[in-house]
Enzyme design. Sequence first.
Site, PDB file in Angstrom:
ATOM      1  N   LYS A 101      25.203  33.090  45.160  1.00  0.00           N
ATOM      2  CA  LYS A 101      26.288  32.757  44.239  1.00  0.00           C
ATOM      3  C   LYS A 101      25.998  31.412  43.610  1.00  0.00           C
ATOM      4  CE  LYS A 101      31.293  32.431  44.019  1.00  0.00           C
ATOM      5  NZ  LYS A 101      32.559  32.711  44.676  1.00  0.00           N
TER       6      LYS A 101
ATOM      7  N   ASP B 227      43.284  32.427  44.613  1.00  0.00           N
ATOM      8  CA  ASP B 227      42.913  33.373  43.556  1.00  0.00           C
ATOM      9  C   ASP B 227      42.943  34.795  44.104  1.00  0.00           C
ATOM     10  OD1 ASP B 227      42.036  34.458  41.181  1.00  0.00           O
ATOM     11  OD2 ASP B 227      39.936  33.978  41.504  1.00  0.00           O
TER      12      ASP B 227
END
Lengths: 342, 224
Positions: B25, B128
């Site tokens: 990532k 989130d």
Amino acid sequence: MPLTVIGFEGSANKLGIGIVRDGVVFSNPRHTYVTPPGKGFLPRETAKHHREWMLNVLKQALTDAGLTHADIDCVAYTKGPGMGAPLVSVAVAARTVAQLWNKPLIGVNHCIAHIEMGRLITSADNPTVLYVSGGNTQVIAYSERRYRIFGETIDIAVGNCLDRFARIIQISNDPSPGYNIEQLAKKGNKFLQLPYTVKGMDVSFTGILSFIEDAAKNKTLMAEYTPADLCFSLQETLFSMLVEITERAMAHCGSQEVMIVGGVGCNLRLQEMMEIMANERGARLYATDERFCIDNGAMIAQAGFEMYRTGLKDATYEDLLEESWCTQRFRTDEVEVTWRDP
Amino acid sequence: MNLLQQGAEARLFAANFCGRSCIVKERFPKKYRLQEIDEKLTKKRLSQEVKALQRCRKAGILTPIIYFVDTTRSIIFLEKIDGETVRQHIVSVRKMQEDSSYHSIYPMAREIGKILAKLHDADLIHGDLTTSNMIIKTSDNKLDKKTNEIFLIDFGLSFSSSLAEDKGVDLYVLERAFLSTHPNSEELFSVLLDAYKDVSKKSSSVLTKLEEVRQRGRKRSMIG
């Protein structure tokens, strides 16, 4: 048979009347209630402004279009959301002409009108929409007959944050506080770190406003930073947050198109940032200019046109008149979208 | 490395780490925002993500294992979870069955509710929550029965807090994303909340806050 619709808008400080025939804007005059620096617009005075200018703007809309009332097939007006008194003043005018001219009357959701006008002007097919204005901040995408709200401000709107900051540093409201902040920000270059509040696809602005309000009143700090620097820092921070939540929604929905609508949408820096983001992910940006971004009558006419030719095509004159009320609170996702494929 | 996906914050690549397949990532610089803003956010989010992933595992919540972190290039090497996102799962289940109800996935919603209760009881806020940030992994066990495990991912916006307000907003963010992504799923979401209520020790103050945050959204004057 071409369908000619006249739209009345006055949910905030802009009075606009526009005429649209089958996707072509024939006329779209507007008059804005501008308050002195340091002052916002209040419902009572704004409604008075709309009443005073109504006939002038209406006459201009017909003259510019080269049409008479006999050419009009349908009258559309803003049902909500917005400020109560201005909404009522415009709804009364629309209802009056509809009955004088004996035309069907259609109440339109203001946010939906922004989206439909944006789609008409930019020809975007199915974009993720960032709707940013003095009263609204929403990230919207269409699915299953509704415009669904994916992200939203959890307190004040981004335009409201900018307007209130303009009042604090006494920037002119002519033509609009946002426009003047944008111009001043171009002269700023020293960045002040402000809070940055993204909560998933939602944002919050009140903390930033209080922070920058304190900063503007802090004499030691203002010896280092100019008002232009503050405008610059505020814009950069707010718009980064907006672009970020839009990108989150696009990633979540797998969308390759993005459209900005609403008054703040004519800010060129916001458009530029959004374009860079879109390019980075191989997506396309659609934006419009102040004629259609800022509240106007044509957008109400366009949304009214879509409603009239689809969902409301069998409604009777009396039913529509009966339904012609307005409301301060009217969510984007309450409207069934009858004019798009499910 | 193969680019798998470009999320809002980072690019995801498939790679190999010491013989194990992993996800890389990378939080690349976002050119649309000022460097001052970008660097600060990237740094903060990387460390928040790493911290949260570890604290989650301690609290017994399934998350990908961290193999390696490169703070100079803002890269995390993570365990690859084989499965689909909860979002994909819901959409495909709904397509497969004749009616468009969500009944068959009530057990999964309950499971998610329990996981979130555990998360919040450990004073962790995800920041989130969406159905795209949950991965469902189906594996066959010995009795020939399928078991589902749900992993939470994407902790870039996470932080630690014991305030009911933060937990309420966390659930509100999920509720909004849930209902807009999956039309007419109000009942499914209430199943999730019921499970949260049953498991969490501090649910009453959080759910009161959730109601408050919802009201805030509604009361907001929406002009122009």
